[in-house]
Design a protein around this motif. Structure first.
Motif, PDB file in Angstrom:
ATOM      1  N   ARG A  56      44.561  46.198  21.910  1.00 32.91           N
ATOM      2  CA  ARG A  56      43.923  47.480  22.204  1.00 32.91           C
ATOM      3  C   ARG A  56      42.418  47.347  22.368  1.00 32.91           C
ATOM      4  O   ARG A  56      41.649  48.197  21.891  1.00 32.91           O
ATOM      5  N   ALA A  57      41.975  46.268  22.999  1.00 35.10           N
ATOM      6  CA  ALA A  57      40.541  46.118  23.306  1.00 35.10           C
ATOM      7  C   ALA A  57      40.194  47.082  24.433  1.00 35.10           C
ATOM      8  O   ALA A  57      41.064  47.471  25.215  1.00 35.10           O
ATOM      9  N   ARG A  58      38.927  47.456  24.517  1.00 32.90           N
ATOM     10  CA  ARG A  58      38.517  48.292  25.656  1.00 32.90           C
ATOM     11  C   ARG A  58      38.687  47.477  26.938  1.00 32.90           C
ATOM     12  O   ARG A  58      38.412  46.276  26.942  1.00 32.90           O
ATOM     13  N   SER A  59      39.136  48.146  27.993  1.00 33.50           N
ATOM     14  CA  SER A  59      39.527  47.388  29.188  1.00 33.50           C
ATOM     15  C   SER A  59      38.353  46.607  29.785  1.00 33.50           C
ATOM     16  O   SER A  59      38.535  45.561  30.392  1.00 33.50           O
ATOM     17  N   GLY A  60      37.124  47.120  29.606  1.00 36.50           N
ATOM     18  CA  GLY A  60      35.955  46.428  30.133  1.00 36.50           C
ATOM     19  C   GLY A  60      35.794  45.032  29.558  1.00 36.50           C
ATOM     20  O   GLY A  60      35.285  44.129  30.235  1.00 36.50           O
ATOM     21  N   VAL A  61      36.240  44.846  28.314  1.00 36.90           N
ATOM     22  CA  VAL A  61      36.119  43.530  27.673  1.00 36.90           C
ATOM     23  C   VAL A  61      36.946  42.500  28.455  1.00 36.90           C
ATOM     24  O   VAL A  61      36.438  41.444  28.848  1.00 36.90           O
ATOM     25  N   ALA A  62      38.197  42.848  28.703  1.00 35.32           N
ATOM     26  CA  ALA A  62      39.068  41.908  29.425  1.00 35.32           C
ATOM     27  C   ALA A  62      38.574  41.698  30.853  1.00 35.32           C
ATOM     28  O   ALA A  62      38.666  40.587  31.396  1.00 35.32           O
ATOM     29  N   VAL A  63      38.028  42.757  31.453  1.00 34.23           N
ATOM     30  CA  VAL A  63      37.536  42.629  32.836  1.00 34.23           C
ATOM     31  C   VAL A  63      36.350  41.658  32.887  1.00 34.23           C
ATOM     32  O   VAL A  63      36.272  40.790  33.762  1.00 34.23           O
ATOM     33  N   LEU A  64      35.422  41.798  31.910  1.00 37.76           N
ATOM     34  CA  LEU A  64      34.260  40.891  31.891  1.00 37.76           C
ATOM     35  C   LEU A  64      34.685  39.454  31.626  1.00 37.76           C
ATOM     36  O   LEU A  64      34.202  38.517  32.268  1.00 37.76           O
ATOM     37  N   VAL A  65      35.603  39.282  30.683  1.00 36.86           N
ATOM     38  CA  VAL A  65      36.093  37.926  30.400  1.00 36.86           C
ATOM     39  C   VAL A  65      36.765  37.357  31.652  1.00 36.86           C
ATOM     40  O   VAL A  65      36.526  36.212  32.043  1.00 36.86           O
ATOM     41  N   SER A  66      37.551  38.188  32.324  1.00 32.15           N
ATOM     42  CA  SER A  66      38.280  37.723  33.510  1.00 32.15           C
ATOM     43  C   SER A  66      37.323  37.299  34.628  1.00 32.15           C
ATOM     44  O   SER A  66      37.574  36.321  35.326  1.00 32.15           O
ATOM     45  N   SER A  67      36.226  38.054  34.780  1.00 33.39           N
ATOM     46  CA  SER A  67      35.303  37.703  35.864  1.00 33.39           C
ATOM     47  C   SER A  67      34.691  36.325  35.617  1.00 33.39           C
ATOM     48  O   SER A  67      34.450  35.563  36.545  1.00 33.39           O
ATOM     49  N   LEU A  68      34.502  36.024  34.346  1.00 31.66           N
ATOM     50  CA  LEU A  68      33.962  34.708  33.988  1.00 31.66           C
ATOM     51  C   LEU A  68      35.007  33.610  34.220  1.00 31.66           C
ATOM     52  O   LEU A  68      34.695  32.515  34.702  1.00 31.66           O
ATOM     53  N   VAL A  69      36.251  33.953  33.881  1.00 25.80           N
ATOM     54  CA  VAL A  69      37.345  32.993  34.060  1.00 25.80           C
ATOM     55  C   VAL A  69      37.443  32.572  35.520  1.00 25.80           C
ATOM     56  O   VAL A  69      37.595  31.390  35.833  1.00 25.80           O
ATOM     57  N   VAL A  70      37.325  33.551  36.430  1.00 26.31           N
ATOM     58  CA  VAL A  70      37.466  33.253  37.859  1.00 26.31           C
ATOM     59  C   VAL A  70      36.376  32.284  38.312  1.00 26.31           C
ATOM     60  O   VAL A  70      36.642  31.301  39.006  1.00 26.31           O
ATOM     61  N   VAL A  71      35.133  32.539  37.870  1.00 27.99           N
ATOM     62  CA  VAL A  71      34.023  31.673  38.284  1.00 27.99           C
ATOM     63  C   VAL A  71      34.249  30.249  37.762  1.00 27.99           C
ATOM     64  O   VAL A  71      34.149  29.264  38.506  1.00 27.99           O
ATOM     65  N   PHE A  72      34.591  30.141  36.483  1.00 29.97           N
ATOM     66  CA  PHE A  72      34.747  28.801  35.911  1.00 29.97           C
ATOM     67  C   PHE A  72      35.988  28.082  36.434  1.00 29.97           C
ATOM     68  O   PHE A  72      35.993  26.860  36.559  1.00 29.97           O
TER      69      PHE A  72
END
Lengths: 473, 46
Positions: free
Chosen positions: A251-267
């Motif tokens: 139940r994390a705020r959705s923005g947390v997963a979105v920010l983590v995901s954007s980093l995942v894509v770059v790396f």
């Protein structure tokens, strides 16, 4: 950022579309069992010096350009249908789909130019030869996507709805199921060995990575729990889908997963460019260790399977090898494991960390994030294995099925590479506040994850040959 | 990056994280112990 209803439905839609498209392709290709090839018009890309000889159809008697035009039209039509079904205007959908397909296949075709791709001196007279095989087209597509996404963001945004990495790669993964079955039929020992070792490798890799990244994020980098869990899932092994599913589970705020995901894509893009070459340099005689390494180290299905394809191209172990199949298999099992792990996390968070009664886990949200396209992978793989084992006379037909599906798998990879490049926003790394996130990612990935992945891949795959050896009774 | 995302990141910088809770120690400890045990066992078995 709260997730819009559009974003919420897109991921399951991609899964469902990937399942439907891939099963449609496999369904048509299955006519190969009766000797017919309804997809025989599909384009097969070849090394070329004269552009007119760059493409020829899989089986039908027709000009190469017509086969290419038919492939472009068919893939664009499916992408347009998907966008139209999501409620987008038809003309814009067609334009975006056509642009993505033309760019992706154009880049793939360019990578087949003989100076770049040719591995055999006798085939062409060339001024120079890079010898990268046709799979260099994937890197050309990635570069095109990076240029487009980072230098021409308006153009990229306009066609982005059609550039769906997840859709392309998940469809291709189901088709890899066909390929794995065709390659290992009659050699069950090789198939079960790769399967068993793959499961064994991910079981402990996931647990070790996750525990270590979580601990690092919480204790050294002082992230709160809400950030540490999606970070651990995203960084440790599974990328975007794991970060999103974990975010839902705790139940994390959705923005947390979105920010983590954007980093995942770059790396994952950086890993995709670096790791295959590092593998070739570090492990010149162990292609299967390299293939497993890509599956265990590179995040997100798209980048991992794409890295497997580049690695295979660098080793060139010969037709019928199990390299991409191994990378894919490992990624497939990891996808299955995400589901199990999210249930564990949901229970742990409910039991230990729930602060408000409204913080209840929404089980349906987790279930919705399960990778349904894997049904297609297992249907294709196990179905063809069963057919081939029960009726050995169908082996020739299964090869025809594989020939037709391969004609779509490779271009789909090219489209995935283009989409990965387009989605890789390098400016993200310099965004204010991202420093600590970037640092935890860097330390985890290059500090221990890729090395642990290499060690685990070595333990389980160092004695498996890339070309399955027939077992004599 | 939109405003909500900027706020999330700013909040991350402003609020120090709480120390590890007992549940987290159990979770991470189990992961590492089970992972290591599986690695050793499977490497020996396969």
């Amino acid at each position: 950022m709260s997730e819009t209803p559009q974003q919420r439905v897109t991921r399951p839609h991609d899964d469902a579309w990937a399942l439907a498209i891939s099963l449609g392709v496999v369904g048509l290709a299955l006519f190969g069992l009766a000797g017919a090839q309804p997809l025989g018009w599909a384009a097969r890309f070849e090394e070329w010096v004269i552009p007119a000889k760059a493409v020829r159809p899989v089986a039908w008697e027709m000009p190469g350009w017509l086969s290419l035009a038919a492939t472009i039209a068919a893939v664009s039509a499916v992408l347009t249908a998907r966008l139209a079904a999501l409620g987008r205007p038809l003309a814009a959908s067609l334009g975006a789909s056509l642009a993505v397909v033309l760019l992706g296949l154009g880049a793939y075709l360019l990578g087949h130019q003989a100076c770049v791709a040719a591995t055999d001196d006798r085939k062409f007279i060339l001024p120079f030869r890079l010898g990268l095989t046709g799979e260099a087209g994937y890197l050309v597509a990635l570069a095109a996507g990076l240029v487009l996404g980072n230098l021409f963001p308006r153009v990229a945004n306009a066609i982005a709805p059609a550039a769906r990495t997840e859709l392309f790669i998940k469809t291709a993964i189901v088709l890899v199921g066909v390929s794995l079955a065709a390659k290992t039929l009659g050699q069950q020992a090789a198939a079960s060995r790769v399967l068993l070792r793959g499961v064994a490798a991910i079981a402990e890799a996931y647990l070790l990575y996750w525990g270590l990244v979580y601990l690092l994020a919480r204790t050294v980098f002082r992230f709160p729990r809400e950030w540490s869990a999606p970070l651990a899932s995203g960084i440790s092994i599974c990328g975007v889908s794991a970060a999103m599913a974990t975010g839902a589970a705790i139940r994390a705020r959705s923005g947390v997963a979105v920010l983590v995901s954007s980093l995942v894509v770059v790396f994952s893009t950086i890993e995709l460019v670096v790791l295959p070459f590092l593998a070739r340099w570090l492990l010149p005689d162990h292609p299967m260790v390299a293939a497993a390494w890509m599956g265990l180290a590179v995040k997100t299905d798209g980048a991992a399977v794409a890295a497997g394809a580049v690695t295979e191209a660098l080793y060139q172990p010969g037709p019928g090898n199990l390299m991409v199949a191994t990378t894919t298999l490992i990624k497939v099992f990891i996808d299955l494991f995400i589901g199990v792990w999210c249930f564990v996390l949901a229970i742990a968070w409910q039991r230990w960390f729930r602060t408000e009664p409204s913080d209840k886990v929404r089980w349906m949200e987790i279930i919705e994030r399960m990778p349904v396209f894997l049904v297609g992978y297992f249907l294709a793989f196990l179905g063809l294995m069963f057919l081939g084992n029960q009726w050995p006379a169908t082996l020739g037909g299964i090869k025809l099925v594989e020939g037709q599906t391969e004609a779509f798998r490779k271009p789909l990879f090219a489209l995935a590479f283009l989409s990965i490049g387009m989605a890789t926003d390098l400016r993200r790394l310099a965004s204010p506040g991202m420093g600590r996130l970037v640092l935890v990612y860097l330390v985890s990935i290059f500090g221990f994850i890729i090395w642990m992945a290499l060690a685990i891949s070595w333990i389980f795959f160092h004695d498996i040959p890339a070309l399955p050896v027939p077992v004599t009774p | 990056m939109n405003n909500d995302q900027r706020e999330l990141l700013a909040e991350l910088d402003d609020n120090p994280a709480e120390p590890l809770a007992r549940g987290e120690v159990i979770l991470v400890g189990s992961c590492l112990a089970l992972g290591t045990a599986l690695l050793v066992a499977l490497a020996l078995l396969l």
